[in-house]
Design an enzyme around this catalytic site. Structure first.
Site, PDB file in Angstrom:
ATOM      1  N   LYS A 204      -8.206  -0.927   1.051  1.00 49.49           N
ATOM      2  CA  LYS A 204      -7.337  -0.405   2.110  1.00 49.49           C
ATOM      3  C   LYS A 204      -8.135   0.599   2.937  1.00 49.49           C
ATOM      4  O   LYS A 204      -8.940   1.354   2.379  1.00 49.49           O
ATOM      5  CB  LYS A 204      -6.129   0.272   1.448  1.00 49.49           C
ATOM      6  CG  LYS A 204      -5.061   0.784   2.397  1.00 49.49           C
ATOM      7  CD  LYS A 204      -3.904   1.402   1.602  1.00 49.49           C
ATOM      8  CE  LYS A 204      -2.734   1.828   2.477  1.00 49.49           C
ATOM      9  NZ  LYS A 204      -1.610   2.382   1.673  1.00 49.49           N
TER      10      LYS A 204
ATOM     11  N   SER B 224       2.864   0.200   2.824  1.00 53.58           N
ATOM     12  CA  SER B 224       1.870   0.316   3.873  1.00 53.58           C
ATOM     13  C   SER B 224       0.563  -0.423   3.588  1.00 53.58           C
ATOM     14  O   SER B 224      -0.211  -0.673   4.499  1.00 53.58           O
ATOM     15  CB  SER B 224       1.538   1.792   4.111  1.00 53.58           C
ATOM     16  OG  SER B 224       0.946   2.347   2.938  1.00 53.58           O
TER      17      SER B 224
ATOM     18  N   SER C 187       4.059   1.670  -1.591  1.00 57.22           N
ATOM     19  CA  SER C 187       3.106   0.945  -0.734  1.00 57.22           C
ATOM     20  C   SER C 187       2.165  -0.024  -1.432  1.00 57.22           C
ATOM     21  O   SER C 187       1.438  -0.752  -0.756  1.00 57.22           O
ATOM     22  CB  SER C 187       2.271   1.936   0.067  1.00 57.22           C
ATOM     23  OG  SER C 187       3.031   2.384   1.157  1.00 57.22           O
TER      24      SER C 187
HETATM   25  N1  GLN Z   1       7.309   3.180   2.990  1.00 54.20           N
HETATM   26  C1  GLN Z   1       7.192   4.505   2.473  1.00 54.20           C
HETATM   27  C2  GLN Z   1       6.883   5.436   3.624  1.00 54.20           C
HETATM   28  O1  GLN Z   1       6.942   5.018   4.705  1.00 54.20           O
HETATM   29  C3  GLN Z   1       6.140   4.563   1.429  1.00 54.20           C
HETATM   30  C4  GLN Z   1       4.776   4.447   1.963  1.00 54.20           C
HETATM   31  C5  GLN Z   1       3.715   4.569   0.926  1.00 54.20           C
HETATM   32  O2  GLN Z   1       3.945   4.347  -0.271  1.00 54.20           O
HETATM   33  N2  GLN Z   1       2.549   4.974   1.376  1.00 54.20           N
HETATM   34  O3  GLN Z   1       6.584   6.570   3.453  1.00 54.20           O
END
Ligand code: GLN
Length: 485
Positions: free
Chosen positions: A78, A153, A177
């Protein structure tokens, strides 16, 4: 079968037997990238040349009989992990030109284990999102249906594994994420215990929630990668000096007599009927493997999303203060003074979702509001953690859906942040409590989209999760389909 379709352990068998080489595997992966990346767009940066050179070195090592834990295996990262000399954007314009002078600890460990790095994958800007749509570099598409999001994400990493554009990948999980995109792309994704994997060199979103973990094609590969990345790091103060077991030893051991908690608060309105049916089927599969399922209660579940959307933005607003155009990253030019430079840099450098989080977080931390929001949220977080401590006194693992729906359409939730935030309703609690979780494929919708089931366990019980997930994999016999690309 093509080499890019195989798992790490299958490829390792072939490498050991001399049936293939890392150069061939890496060429197969890049051949696949050439064929499908224009549709999927999983990557922000491809590292073809260095990957091919790393593969050559891996083959040399193998010929000398020096095979490390990941020698010659192509993995993707990532774009939130600092990679020495390789642009690291975090999906943001503000880091568009950032080239880190050092490797994240996870990256150093992968290199030391002999892995081949294929490139840096797409993600929601600063990991804020559930769909990979907030990236400055465009949307990644779900390999199972190109009109749909891959989750987020870490959507690029999940999509890359599902599409065969790498053998395995790494992501970060602050509120889901890793697990949510794994579920939506039909792969395995694990978020370890907070403190299990060093966050050194991971670009910070919400430091008390962030954790690094793998995306793989099966549970055995997950164990292999956890063996490489877990462990104490003197450079990271929240990494825990707890011994790392050999996670492979937990594979294939069975779960006869295990007590499995099914939290009643997780089977409520809003969950898609097809997802619920697949998860109920998963419950029957673990019962078939000899486990006993029982209802448990996590009474503060209703507060998880609200608590998370105070704590995470508060920490983010503080972490993101460093992007001011002075030391590194994007800078808006032609300003009259420093203040104007800050303002214009941050206005142009951050996207809408990141700005929304910075504003929410700054507000929640500001004097006069701190007690009402951040402090209160931290207190409720303690109650959420206690719910899990109590549940794990009566059960060994907890089983839930990973995501309330399968992959949704691109654009479907972009105008409705609340709907987007609810995508993580089942994953956020593990981050708030600091416990490990894994998402494993458990079926498909009628239209052929993958569905995931989530298993949770107590702190530092990754081995137990791997044991449970491996038994589930064996007994559920979920058909291994591949996306048609
Ligand atoms: N979807 C969640 C957010 O927008 C979690 C994102 C993540 O785990 N980085 O914060």
């Amino acid at each position: 079968m093509e080499l890019y379709e195989l798992s790490i352990h299958e490829l390792q068998d072939k490498l050991r037997e001399g049936e293939t080489t890392s150069a061939e595997i890496t060429a197969s992966v890049f051949g696949r990238i050439d064929a499908v990346e224009k549709d999927v767009r999983a990557y922000i940066t491809l590292m073809r040349e260095t990957a091919l050179a790393e593969a050559e070195r891996a083959d040399l090592a193998i010929r000398k009989g020096e095979m490390g834990a990941l020698t010659g295996i192509p993995v993707a990262l990532k774009d939130i992990f600092c990679t020495k000399g390789v642009r690291t954007t975090c999906g943001s314009r503000i880091l568009n030109n950032f080239i880190p002078p050092y490797d994240a600890t996870v990256v150093s460990k992968l290199r030391a284990a002999g892995a081949v790095c294929t490139g840096k994958t797409n993600m929601d800007e600063f990991a804020m999102g559930s769909s990979t749509e907030t990236s400055f570099f465009g949307v990644t598409r779900n390999p199972w249906d190109l009109e749909r999001i891959p989750g987020g994400s870490s959507g690029g990493s999940a999509a890359a594994v599902a599409a065969g554009e790498c053998i395995a990948a790494f992501g970060s999980d602050t509120g889901g994420s890793i697990r949510q995109p794994a579920a939506l792309c039909g792969v395995v994704g694990m978020k370890p215990t907070y403190g299990r994997v060093s966050r050194f060199g991971l670009i910070a979103f919400a430091s008390s929630l962030d954790q690094i973990g793998p995306f793989t094609k099966d549970v055995e590969d997950c164990a292999i990668l956890m063996n490489v990345i877990a462990g104490y790091d003197p450079r990271e103060s929240t990494s825990v000096p707890e011994a790392v077991p050999d996670y492979r030893r937990f594979l294939g051991r069975g779960i006869e007599g295990w007590r499995v908690g099914i939290p009643k608060e997780y089977f409520v309105a809003g969950i898609d009927p097809e997802v619920e049916a697949a998860v109920r089927q998963a419950i029957r599969a673990v019962e078939g493997a000899g486990a006993k399922c029982m209802e448990v209660s996590l009474p503060h579940t209703d507060y998880c999303v609200a608590v998370y959307y105070v704590v995470a933005p508060a920490e983010a607003s503080s972490n993101l203060a460093r992007y001011d155009g002075v030391k590194y990253g994007f800078r808006s030019e032609g300003n009259r003074d420093l203040l104007e430079m800050y303002k214009k840099t941050r206005s142009a450098g951050f996207g809408a979702e990141v700005k929304r989080r910075i504003m929410i977080g700054t507000y929640a931390l500001s004097s006069g509001y701190y007690d009402a929001y951040y402090r209160k949220a931290s207190q409720v977080r303690g109650l959420i953690k206690r719910d899990f401590d109590e549940a794990f006194m009566t059960c060994d693992v907890i089983l839930t859906p990973t995501s309330p729906t399968a992959a949704f359409r691109i654009g479907e939730k972009t105008d409705d942040p609340l709907q987007m935030y609810l995508s993580d309703i089942f994953t956020i609690s593990a981050n708030l409590a600091g416990i490990p979780g894994i998402s494993v494929p458990c079926g498909y919708t009628e239209s052929g989209l993958p569905i995931g089931v989530q298993f949770l366990a107590g702190h530092f019980q990754e081995g137990r999760l791997i044991q449970f997930a491996s038994a589930f994999e064996t007994h559920a016999k979920i058909e291994r389909r591949r996306p048609r690309l």
